[in-house]
Motif scaffolding. Structure first.
Motif, short mmCIF file in Angstrom:
data_model
loop_
_atom_site.label_atom_id
_atom_site.label_comp_id
_atom_site.label_asym_id
_atom_site.label_seq_id
_atom_site.Cartn_x
_atom_site.Cartn_y
_atom_site.Cartn_z
N VAL A 267 0.84 -1.21 0.00
CA VAL A 267 0.00 0.00 0.00
C VAL A 267 0.87 1.25 0.00
O VAL A 267 0.58 2.23 -0.69
N MET A 268 1.95 1.22 0.75
CA MET A 268 2.88 2.36 0.73
C MET A 268 3.49 2.53 -0.66
O MET A 268 3.72 3.65 -1.12
N GLN A 269 3.73 1.41 -1.29
CA GLN A 269 4.36 1.44 -2.62
C GLN A 269 3.48 2.16 -3.65
O GLN A 269 3.99 2.76 -4.60
N VAL A 270 2.16 2.08 -3.47
CA VAL A 270 1.25 2.75 -4.43
C VAL A 270 0.77 4.11 -3.89
O VAL A 270 -0.15 4.70 -4.45
N GLY A 271 1.37 4.57 -2.79
CA GLY A 271 1.05 5.90 -2.29
C GLY A 271 -0.14 5.97 -1.36
O GLY A 271 -0.69 7.06 -1.14
N GLY A 272 -0.54 4.83 -0.79
CA GLY A 272 -1.65 4.82 0.16
C GLY A 272 -2.99 5.01 -0.52
O GLY A 272 -3.14 4.82 -1.74
N TYR A 273 -3.97 5.38 0.29
CA TYR A 273 -5.32 5.61 -0.24
C TYR A 273 -5.37 6.92 -1.03
O TYR A 273 -4.78 7.92 -0.62
N THR A 274 -6.09 6.89 -2.15
CA THR A 274 -6.27 8.09 -2.96
C THR A 274 -7.35 8.97 -2.35
O THR A 274 -8.44 8.49 -2.04
N LYS A 275 -7.06 10.26 -2.22
CA LYS A 275 -7.99 11.15 -1.52
C LYS A 275 -8.95 11.89 -2.44
O LYS A 275 -9.92 12.48 -1.99
N ASN A 276 -8.70 11.87 -3.75
CA ASN A 276 -9.57 12.64 -4.65
C ASN A 276 -10.62 11.76 -5.34
O ASN A 276 -11.00 12.00 -6.47
N THR A 277 -11.06 10.72 -4.64
CA THR A 277 -12.15 9.89 -5.12
C THR A 277 -13.05 9.53 -3.95
O THR A 277 -12.59 9.48 -2.80
N VAL A 278 -14.33 9.26 -4.22
CA VAL A 278 -15.23 8.88 -3.14
C VAL A 278 -15.27 7.37 -2.95
O VAL A 278 -15.96 6.87 -2.07
N GLY A 279 -14.53 6.64 -3.79
CA GLY A 279 -14.49 5.18 -3.67
C GLY A 279 -13.09 4.71 -3.39
O GLY A 279 -12.47 3.98 -4.18
N GLU A 280 -12.56 5.13 -2.21
CA GLU A 280 -11.15 4.87 -1.91
C GLU A 280 -10.82 3.39 -1.80
O GLU A 280 -9.68 2.98 -2.07
N ASP A 281 -11.81 2.55 -1.43
CA ASP A 281 -11.52 1.12 -1.26
C ASP A 281 -11.27 0.43 -2.60
O ASP A 281 -10.27 -0.27 -2.80
N MET A 282 -12.16 0.66 -3.58
CA MET A 282 -11.95 0.08 -4.90
C MET A 282 -10.70 0.67 -5.55
O MET A 282 -9.92 -0.05 -6.17
N GLU A 283 -10.51 1.96 -5.40
CA GLU A 283 -9.37 2.62 -6.02
C GLU A 283 -8.06 1.99 -5.55
O GLU A 283 -7.12 1.78 -6.35
N LEU A 284 -7.97 1.68 -4.25
CA LEU A 284 -6.74 1.07 -3.74
C LEU A 284 -6.51 -0.32 -4.36
O LEU A 284 -5.39 -0.66 -4.75
N VAL A 285 -7.57 -1.11 -4.47
CA VAL A 285 -7.42 -2.46 -5.02
C VAL A 285 -6.99 -2.40 -6.49
O VAL A 285 -6.10 -3.15 -6.92
N VAL A 286 -7.58 -1.50 -7.25
CA VAL A 286 -7.20 -1.40 -8.67
C VAL A 286 -5.76 -0.91 -8.79
O VAL A 286 -4.99 -1.39 -9.64
N LYS A 287 -5.37 0.02 -7.93
CA LYS A 287 -3.97 0.49 -7.95
C LYS A 287 -3.01 -0.66 -7.66
O LYS A 287 -1.94 -0.76 -8.27
N LEU A 288 -3.38 -1.51 -6.72
CA LEU A 288 -2.51 -2.64 -6.39
C LEU A 288 -2.41 -3.61 -7.56
O LEU A 288 -1.31 -4.12 -7.86
N HIS A 289 -3.54 -3.88 -8.24
CA HIS A 289 -3.48 -4.75 -9.41
C HIS A 289 -2.54 -4.15 -10.47
O HIS A 289 -1.75 -4.87 -11.10
N GLU A 290 -2.65 -2.86 -10.68
CA GLU A 290 -1.80 -2.20 -11.67
C GLU A 290 -0.32 -2.32 -11.28
O GLU A 290 0.54 -2.62 -12.12
#
Length: 474
Positions: A267-290
């Protein structure tokens, strides 16, 4: 060619598009239902309690930080903390992040758990709003309260990551509670995979109407509200059927922010949770897949059905509309942010199957289904041939909207024995058959509003009235 003929041909063409779309959706759902059925059948044979005992002694048990982002959670935060303190897990810490609440959340926690201010060095690896104070409980040294300037849920979670001391963290909503074995069970895929699994999510169930004391469910039963029961059915379909099937092929894009575990390193590697979206949970999972694909790492993100998180569902149309609109906006934003992954072989099954599935069926589905409802109404004015066509379309809607829900209920009852009382099961099944006539059209409209909000760039979470699950709130 005259105008009526052109209109008739165009109307027929639209009808065929809707028909093909619905058949594709039904094929997708049928495939997922079969996969889920096979998977649950295998797991049903396992003796869960014996498996838990073995897991406690597992030599690779990893300590976990539990992060609870809390904003105006005075109604439910006590039950939440009591349930976490009762977890059967060898080593964990609890960080409650008070995200600038304007109610009594902070005072309630300080009073009930005898919290004292402490000095603690925080490694500010993720940029967040400032921390105002850190408290530690005299009664439970592994319980900390962090108060901060309001910055939203993603910001609160990032603060928790900065403060955390363990290699894995579990996020849980402040209005939710966990079964005592939930953390152990959600960590099992990570422990047993030798760190190949970097994130897991468990099942979220609705506890409205349940009797809950000291953060533990003491009596189960269906609530009286039809709107809440329809959400119970929805959750069954989403978790037991959809995520179970996608997880088998490492294609899960959503593990609920209400209850999920992540490797802090990744999670640190992808910069943590994204703050400019209202769906931070899905956004984190997609970032990790990427990130997994970009790094060419063989890592997995899995859903496991056993661990259960209980949460409070909206019990009125206004709050449900706010929630569904936000969820769908979050879905649209994540898919847009990661549009380069769609149909891109570099991202394997996620890019070629999972993202197209979420784009065409989950995101655009509401718009197309609403068009289908409008088509059936217009068919009444277009002649007998189109009425028959609309009838076929209507039957497909019922199959899609109601029968899959009914199948999920029966799957849950068979595999989990969640509703042993026959009258509860019958009530669920009967209500699921009404879904396409009132509940589904409403949610389709609200989800379409979410797409519009995403297109307009709105960033509003909206507020939902919480009543609290546990009687301890009194």
């Amino acid at each position: 060619m005259n105008a009526p003929l052109i209109t008739s041909s165009f109307f027929g063409f639209i009808g065929y598009i809707l028909l093909v779309y619905m058949l594709a959706v039904i094929f997708s759902y049928t495939s997922m239902l079969l996969i889920a059925f096979i998977q649950l059948g295998k797991e049903r044979k396992l003796q869960k309690n014996l498996s838990d005992e073995g897991a406690v002694d597992f030599i690779y048990t990893q300590p976990v930080t539990i992060i609870v982002p809390a904003y105006n959670e005075q109604e439910g935060v006590l039950g939440n903390i009591y349930s976490l303190l009762a977890l059967q897990y060898p080593q964990f810490e609890i960080l409650v992040i008070n995200d600038g609440s304007v109610d009594n959340t902070e005072d309630i926690i300080i009073e009930h758990f005898n919290m004292k201010p402490i000095r603690k060095v925080v490694n500010q690896q993720l940029e967040t709003q400032p921390i105002e104070a850190i408290y530690q409980s005299d009664m439970h040294p592994n319980l900390l309260l962090i108060t901060k300037v309001n910055g939203g849920k993603a910001d609160a979670l990032n603060v928790g990551i900065n403060v955390s001391k363990y290699p894995y963290f579990c996020s849980i909503d402040g209005d939710s509670i966990l079964d005592s074995t939930s953390l152990l069970r959600v960590m099992k895929p990570i422990m047993e995979s030798n760190k190949e699994v970097i994130a897991t999510g468990g099942t979220v169930r609705i506890a409205n109407g349940y009797e809950i004391q000291m953060g533990q469910v003491v009596r189960e039963g269906l609530p009286g509200s039809a709107i809440v029961i329809m959400q119970i059915i929805e959750y069954m379909r989403a978790f037991l059927m959809g995520r179970m099937a996608l997880s088998k092929y490492n294609m899960v894009l959503i593990i609920s922010g209400a209850f999920s575990v992540f490797s802090k390193k990744w999670v640190m590697q992808v910069g943590g949770y994204t703050k400019n979206t209202v769906g931070e949970d899905m956004e984190l999972v997609v970032k990790l897949h990427e990130e997994i694909s970009d790094c060419k790492e063989d890592k997995e993100i899995v859903f496991t059905p056993d661990p259960v998180c209980w949460t409070e569902a909206p019990d009125n149309f206004k709050d449900l509309r706010t929630q569904r609109r936000r969820w769908h906006q979050g879905l649209a934003e994540s898919l847009w942010l990661h549009k380069k992954m769609a149909f891109n072989p570099k991202y394997g099954s996620v890019g070629l199957l999972s993202i197209p599935y979420f784009l065409f069926i989950e995101l655009l589905g509401p718009v197309i289904e609403l068009a289908g409802y409008a088509y059936m109404v217009l068919s009444l004015f277009m002649g007998e041939a189109y009425i028959v066509f609309a009838g076929i379309l209507g039957l497909l809607f019922i199959l899609y909207g109601s029968l899959f829900s009914m199948a999920s209920i029966l799957l849950e009852a068979w595999s989990r024995n969640t509703y042993p009382a026959v009258k509860d099961l019958v009530r669920l099944v009967m209500l699921s058959l009404t879904e396409v006539f009132w509940y589904r059209p409403l949610t389709l409209i609200w989800r379409t509003e979410g797409i519009i909000s995403a297109l307009r760039g709105k960033r509003e979470w909206g507020s939902i009235q919480r009543r609290g699950l546990s009687e301890d709130r009194e």
